[in-house]
Design an enzyme around this catalytic site. Structure first.
Site, short mmCIF file in Angstrom:
data_model
loop_
_atom_site.label_atom_id
_atom_site.label_comp_id
_atom_site.label_asym_id
_atom_site.label_seq_id
_atom_site.Cartn_x
_atom_site.Cartn_y
_atom_site.Cartn_z
N TYR A 155 0.82 -1.20 0.00
CA TYR A 155 0.00 0.00 0.00
C TYR A 155 0.86 1.26 0.00
O TYR A 155 0.63 2.19 -0.78
CB TYR A 155 -0.92 -0.01 1.22
CG TYR A 155 -1.92 1.11 1.27
CD1 TYR A 155 -3.04 1.11 0.44
CD2 TYR A 155 -1.76 2.18 2.15
CE1 TYR A 155 -3.97 2.13 0.48
CE2 TYR A 155 -2.69 3.22 2.20
CZ TYR A 155 -3.79 3.19 1.37
OH TYR A 155 -4.70 4.20 1.42
N LYS A 159 1.00 4.13 -2.96
CA LYS A 159 0.64 5.52 -2.70
C LYS A 159 1.83 6.47 -2.91
O LYS A 159 1.65 7.63 -3.30
CB LYS A 159 0.08 5.67 -1.29
CG LYS A 159 -1.28 4.98 -1.11
CD LYS A 159 -2.32 5.53 -2.08
CE LYS A 159 -3.71 4.99 -1.80
NZ LYS A 159 -4.74 5.57 -2.69
#
Length: 247
Positions: A155, A159
């Site tokens: 993640y 991002k």
């Protein structure tokens, strides 16, 4: 006149939580909205709420990790509303675990939706916006894309990648009067945080200087600013909305 009167916006992951708040916030300012989600029930509920506000909206089921579906989604938006002024890349998923336990599919799925999906949507939208010589793209990154977080290498990487994409695309599209910015939210009230017990919530908020989580509307308000005429001279920026976590 409302600040987004006659504007057309695509919001991905708009069926719930932050995406829903963004879609409603833009609709309240007069924008016509394409609600994009993989959950048809949630998406259509948001469309109904937007129409109750007096604005127009359509729902499109789209897996943003598939470029053909994204291209079709953007084409349908333009065919329906005649143009595309705003893209908000909000859709994202998590598959959290420590790296030694992380399966290939946990990595691949998060990257394919959070980063590759943002690329597909931005590419499809840019083709329309470049012809129009106007447009605004807002990418939803995350505080962990700036700070990192144990148990979230997939993640965090996705991002952080969104931030790099934002800054490069801002330089690439500026000559066509298209701005590209990112927002890096911290912990936001959602379906997940609603399930936390008191001890878990305290542990969460102890990491935040302002000692509380954000409301989805607080993220939506920043999106609304970035796509408004007041932000016409802002591009390539990453705005943290995190209660002070990342400074």
């Amino acid at each position: 006149m409302k600040i987004l009167e006659n504007k057309v916006a695509i919001v991905t992951g708009a069926g719930r939580n932050i995406g829903k708040s963004i879609a409603l916030a833009l609709a309240k300012e007069g924008a016509k909205i394409t609600v994009v989600d993989v959950n048809e029930t949630d998406g259509n509920n948001v469309v109904n709420e937007i129409k109750e506000l007096g604005s127009d909206a359509i729902f499109i089921h789209c897996d943003i990790s598939k470029s053909d579906e994204v291209d079709k989604m953007v084409k349908t938006t333009v065919d329906t509303f005649g143009k595309l002024d705003i893209l908000v890349n909000n859709a994202g998923i998590t598959r959290d675990t420590l790296i030694v336990r992380m399966k290939d599919e946990d990595w691949d799925k998060v990257i394919s939706i959070n980063l590759t999906g943002t690329f597909y949507c931005s590419r499809a939208a840019a083709k329309i916006m470049m012809t129009q010589k106007s447009g605004k793209i807002v990418n939803i990154s995350s505080v962990v894309g700036l700070m990192g977080n144990a148990g979230q290498v997939n993640y965090s990487s996705s991002k952080a990648g969104v931030i790099g994409l934002t800054r490069s695309l801002a330089r690439e599209l500026a000559s066509r009067n298209i701005t590209v910015n990112a927002i890096a939210p911290g912990f936001v009230e959602s379906d997940m945080t609603a399930k936390l017990n008191e001890e878990q919530r305290k542990k969460l908020t102890d990491q935040i200087p302002l000692k509380r989580t954000a409301q989805p509307e607080e993220i939506a308000n920043v999106v609304k600013f970035l796509v408004s005429p007041d932000a016409d001279y802002i591009t390539g920026q990453v705005i943290s909305v995190d209660g002070g976590m990342a400074f």
